[in-house]
Scaffold this motif. Sequence first.
Motif, short mmCIF file in Angstrom:
data_model
loop_
_atom_site.label_atom_id
_atom_site.label_comp_id
_atom_site.label_asym_id
_atom_site.label_seq_id
_atom_site.Cartn_x
_atom_site.Cartn_y
_atom_site.Cartn_z
N SER A 25 0.80 -1.22 0.18
CA SER A 25 -0.07 0.11 -0.12
C SER A 25 0.75 1.26 0.11
O SER A 25 1.96 1.12 0.29
CB SER A 25 -1.00 0.00 1.26
OG SER A 25 -0.33 0.18 2.36
N ALA A 26 0.24 2.24 -0.33
CA ALA A 26 0.90 3.46 -0.29
C ALA A 26 -0.13 4.76 -0.07
O ALA A 26 -1.38 4.44 -0.20
CB ALA A 26 1.52 3.96 -1.69
N THR A 27 0.34 5.83 0.44
CA THR A 27 -0.61 6.94 0.77
C THR A 27 -0.39 7.90 0.09
O THR A 27 0.66 8.16 -0.78
CB THR A 27 -0.29 7.30 2.20
OG1 THR A 27 1.04 7.76 2.29
CG2 THR A 27 -0.44 6.17 3.40
N MET A 28 -1.40 8.72 -0.17
CA MET A 28 -1.58 10.01 -1.25
C MET A 28 -1.87 11.07 -0.28
O MET A 28 -3.09 10.72 0.39
CB MET A 28 -2.49 9.44 -2.24
CG MET A 28 -2.76 10.45 -3.23
SD MET A 28 -3.93 9.96 -4.48
CE MET A 28 -3.03 8.56 -5.18
N THR A 29 -1.56 12.24 -0.65
CA THR A 29 -2.16 13.47 0.00
C THR A 29 -3.22 13.83 -0.91
O THR A 29 -2.88 13.82 -2.23
CB THR A 29 -0.95 14.27 -0.02
OG1 THR A 29 -0.04 14.11 0.98
CG2 THR A 29 -1.65 15.75 0.63
N VAL A 30 -4.28 14.25 -0.52
CA VAL A 30 -5.46 14.82 -1.34
C VAL A 30 -5.68 16.54 -1.00
O VAL A 30 -5.71 16.53 0.44
CB VAL A 30 -6.55 14.09 -0.84
CG1 VAL A 30 -7.93 14.81 -1.78
CG2 VAL A 30 -6.65 12.63 -1.41
N THR A 31 -5.50 17.20 -1.69
CA THR A 31 -5.82 18.48 -1.51
C THR A 31 -7.12 19.11 -2.26
O THR A 31 -7.41 18.77 -3.41
CB THR A 31 -4.65 19.45 -1.81
OG1 THR A 31 -4.27 19.44 -3.26
CG2 THR A 31 -3.30 18.89 -1.03
N ALA A 32 -7.56 20.12 -1.89
CA ALA A 32 -8.57 21.11 -2.69
C ALA A 32 -8.75 22.29 -2.01
O ALA A 32 -8.13 22.82 -0.76
CB ALA A 32 -9.99 20.25 -2.20
N THR A 33 -8.98 23.50 -2.95
CA THR A 33 -9.26 24.56 -2.32
C THR A 33 -10.64 25.00 -2.63
O THR A 33 -11.16 24.79 -3.74
CB THR A 33 -8.48 25.59 -3.28
OG1 THR A 33 -7.01 25.27 -3.19
CG2 THR A 33 -8.42 27.06 -3.03
#
Length: 164
Positions: A25-33
Amino acid sequence: MKKYILMLGVAAVYIGSYCAYAGNSATMTVTATIAHDVSLTVTRDYNVGTITIDPSNTEGGSCVTKGSGYGYCLGDGIISITGTQWGRFTANVADSCKDPADVYDCFNATPTSLNFGGITLGNYNLYYVSGNTFEFWYDSIGYDENTVPTSGDYSSVITINYYL
């Protein structure tokens, strides 16, 4: 007994698959404005009007707004303020911003005070009118003792900021 062995086998495959998955598994950063489109628009500039002073008076003077215009002046330095027209702007905002107690939680003005020829405009006010309309004005206008404001026409720019 065959059913239990089969169930045990299915459980083992499931646990093994989970362990294999967890190991890959791996992690991912999710961003939103998120931006608010309040469509803030000035519909009428603020005109303080004509501030008439007695230049021979050394006491200084100040005026304070009350209601929809200038209510009273202290000291004899300011004789009158006429032709005042409060600034207006519209903004498409939540109803909570239209509550008189909360309007300052949504808007501010910069700079907070202005100086025109020795007269200081300060203590700005924001007021909800109706619909999406608001008004802006300074309710403290004055000058210090031993000061003679310089006559002339003055202007400056302020910025109404929405923040929430």
